[in-house]
Design an enzyme around this catalytic site. Structure first.
Site, PDB file in Angstrom:
ATOM      1  N   LYS A  52       0.703  -1.124  -0.007  1.00  0.00           N
ATOM      2  CA  LYS A  52      -0.077   0.068  -0.110  1.00  0.00           C
ATOM      3  C   LYS A  52       0.698   1.146  -0.071  1.00  0.00           C
ATOM      4  CE  LYS A  52      -0.150  -0.263   5.094  1.00  0.00           C
ATOM      5  NZ  LYS A  52      -0.799  -0.687   6.273  1.00  0.00           N
TER       6      LYS A  52
ATOM      7  N   TYR B 280      16.192  29.847   8.021  1.00  0.00           N
ATOM      8  CA  TYR B 280      15.079  30.255   8.582  1.00  0.00           C
ATOM      9  C   TYR B 280      15.136  30.225   9.971  1.00  0.00           C
ATOM     10  CZ  TYR B 280      13.235  30.136   3.792  1.00  0.00           C
ATOM     11  OH  TYR B 280      13.195  30.319   2.651  1.00  0.00           O
TER      12      TYR B 280
ATOM     13  N   ARG C 272     -10.699   0.070  14.677  1.00  0.00           N
ATOM     14  CA  ARG C 272     -10.412   0.652  13.334  1.00  0.00           C
ATOM     15  C   ARG C 272     -11.324   0.053  12.287  1.00  0.00           C
ATOM     16  NH1 ARG C 272      -4.314   1.390  10.773  1.00  0.00           N
ATOM     17  NH2 ARG C 272      -4.795  -0.788  10.189  1.00  0.00           N
TER      18      ARG C 272
HETATM   19  C1  LIG Z   1      -0.390  -1.864   6.823  1.00  0.00           C
HETATM   20  C2  LIG Z   1      -0.879  -2.900   7.280  1.00  0.00           C
HETATM   21  C3  LIG Z   1      -0.090  -4.209   7.550  1.00  0.00           C
HETATM   22  C4  LIG Z   1       1.406  -4.104   7.359  1.00  0.00           C
HETATM   23  O1  LIG Z   1       1.930  -3.442   8.658  1.00  0.00           O
HETATM   24  P1  LIG Z   1       3.560  -3.260   8.906  1.00  0.00           P
HETATM   25  O2  LIG Z   1       3.663  -2.774  10.364  1.00  0.00           O
HETATM   26  O3  LIG Z   1       4.096  -2.427   7.838  1.00  0.00           O
HETATM   27  O4  LIG Z   1       4.107  -4.629   8.545  1.00  0.00           O
HETATM   28  C5  LIG Z   1      -0.673  -5.304   7.800  1.00  0.00           C
HETATM   29  N1  LIG Z   1      -2.086  -5.604   7.813  1.00  0.00           N
HETATM   30  C6  LIG Z   1      -2.953  -4.517   7.865  1.00  0.00           C
HETATM   31  C7  LIG Z   1      -4.299  -4.785   7.937  1.00  0.00           C
HETATM   32  C8  LIG Z   1      -2.275  -3.128   7.422  1.00  0.00           C
HETATM   33  O5  LIG Z   1      -3.175  -2.155   7.441  1.00  0.00           O
END
Ligand SMILES: *Cc1c(COP(=O)(O)O)cnc(C)c1O
Length: 355
Positions: free
Chosen positions: A34, A251, A129
Site C-alpha cells: 500500500k 530560517y 479501526r
Molecule cells: C499496513 C498493514 C499491515 C502491514 O503493517 P507493517 O507494520 O508495515 O508490517 C498489515 N496489515 C494491515 C491490515 C495493514 O493495514
C-alpha cells in the site's frame, strides 16, 4: 541535474522477503505494498517481491495496475470495497476484498453469484479501526457463508500493540475464541508480529515495513533482525558557508555557531520528503562520514555541520538515509517513524532501481 536521488535496491527487497520466510516458514506471505509500496513505487516493489504469495493494497486502481502488469497472486484490498460499483471490477480482476462492514456483505449478496472467489473477513479485536466486533462476527460470518459465489473466507484481524511491550495476548485470545472452531484460513500478523509473535503466523502473514528494511519496533534497529534498507536517499553538498561565532544559518536562525563553523548546504528539503521537524543533530552522512544537521530544514535545502570533515566540499556525496544512516534514526530524531519518512518520498525525487 539536481543531484538528489532515491535508489531502490530490489536485492534488498528479495533479501527481506527471505527474512520473512525464515521467520514464518509455514505461512503464505501477503506483501503489503500500500501507499505506493511504502513510497518505493508500487510496480517497482512488486517486481522485487514477485515471489510473494499475495499483495495487499488499498485502491482498486492499484490492484488493477498489478493485474495488468501480469501478477496472478492473491491481491488483498485492505479497506475493502468502497461502493457497489467496485464489486464487478473486483470480480473481473479476481481481487480479494476485506469485508469489515455489514453493507459490504449486502453489496456482495446483491451481486451474487458473480463475485470474487476469496474474501477476507475482518474482526475488530480491540484496535477499533476496521472490522466486526466480537458480538457481530458470528452473524457476519454466517451471512457471508450463505452467499453464492464466495468460495473462500479467510478470517483476519490487525493488532494495535504488536510492536509494543504489552504484546498482543488479549487481542489474540479474542480472535482465537471466535475462530478456533472454524476451519478457515487465518491472517493476523503484520511485521512486528512476524518478528515477535510466532504464535500469530497462521496461514497468511502480512508484512509491510520489514520488507522495506525499516523496523516495526521503535528502539530496535532493523539490522537487529537482519533486514537491509531498500531505499537510499542521497544528494550532494551544493554550497559551503563559513559562519563566524555568533552567526546563524537558515530560517528562524535556529542554529547559531559558537565558533567558526563550516556548514554544507545540501540539495534536499521537505519538498523532497525530508522531515521539516528534524532537529539540530539529526544524523546524515557526508563524504562517507556521519555528521549532523543544523538549522531549520527548508523546502529544498538543509544544512549540515561539516566540523570534523574538512575534506567535504561542493559536490561531496550526502546520504540522507539508507545503508549508513538508517531511516529509523532520522525518524527517531524527528519524532516519527520510518514508515512516515519512506511513504513521504516526494514524486519530484528521481528514482533509480538497482539489483
Ligand atoms: C499496513 C498493514 C499491515 C502491514 O503493517 P507493517 O507494520 O508495515 O508490517 C498489515 N496489515 C494491515 C491490515 C495493514 O493495514
Amino acid at each position: 541535474m539536481r543531484p538528489i536521488q532515491a535508489t531502490i535496491d530490489l536485492d534488498a527487497l528479495r533479501h527481506n522477503l527471505a527474512v520473512v520466510r525464515r521467520h514464518a516458514p509455514r505461512s503464505n506471505v501477503m506483501a503489503v505494498i500500500k501507499a505506493n509500496g511504502y513510497g518505493h513505487g508500487l510496480l517497482r516493489v512488486a517486481e522485487g517481491l514477485k515471489d510473494a504469495d499475495g499483495f495487499a493494497v488499498l485502491n482498486i486502481e492499484e490492484a488493477i495496475a498489478l493485474r495488468q502488469a501480469g501478477y496472478t497472486q492473491t491481491i488483498l484490498l485492505l479497506e475493502g470495497l468502497f461502493s457497489e460499483d467496485e464489486v464487478p471490477i473486483a470480480t473481473h480482476y479476481a481481487l480479494s476484498p476485506v469485508i469489515h462492514r455489514f453493507d459490504q456483505i449486502h453489496m456482495l449478496a446483491a451481486a451474487a453469484p458473480a463475485l470474487p472467489d476469496h474474501v477476507f473477513l475482518k474482526i475488530n479485536t480491540g484496535m477499533n479501526r476496521l472490522g466486526f466486533t466480537p458480538a457481530a462476527f458470528t452473524e457476519a460470518y454466517a451471512s457471508l457463508k450463505t452467499i453464492d459465489g464466495i468460495r473462500d473466507i479467510t478470517l483476519m484481524t490487525h493488532f494495535a500493540t504488536a510492536d509494543e511491550p504489552v504484546g498482543i495476548s488479549d487481542a489474540l485470545s479474542v480472535f482465537k475464541r471466535l475462530t478456533d472452531a472454524i476451519d478457515a484460513p487465518k491472517s493476523i500478523a503484520n511485521s512486528a508480529s512476524v518478528l515477535r509473535h510466532l504464535e500469530t503466523h497462521l496461514d497468511w502473514v502480512r508484512p509491510g515495513i520489514m520488507l522495506y528494511g525499516a523496523t516495526p519496533v521503535s528502539g530496535t534497529p532493523a539490522d537487529t533482525y537482519g533486514l537491509r534498507p531498500v531505499m537510499t536517499l542521497s544528494s550532494e553538498v551544493i554550497a559551503i558557508q563559513t559562519l563566524q561565532a555568533g552567526e546563524s544559518a537558515g530560517y528562524g536562525m535556529r542554529f547559531t555557531a559558537e565558533q567558526p563553523t563550516r556548514i554544507g548546504i545540501v540539495a534536499c528539503g521537505y519538498a523532497d520528503g525530508y522531515p521539516r521537524h528534524a532537529p539540530n543533530g539529526t544524523p546524515i552522512l557526508v563524504a562517507g562520514k556521519v555528521a549532523h544537521t543544523v538549522g531549520r530544514v527548508s523546502m529544498d535545502m538543509l544544512f549540515v555541520d561539516l566540523t570534523g570533515i574538512p575534506e567535504a566540499d561542493v559536490g561531496s556525496p550526502v546520504e540522507l538515509w539508507g545503508n549508513q544512516v538508517p531511516v529509523d534514526a532520522v525518524a527517531e530524531s524527528s519524532g516519527t517513524v520510518g514508515y512516515e519518512l519512506l511513504c513521504a518520498l516526494a514524486p519530484r525525487v528521481p528514482v533509480k532501481v538497482v539489483g
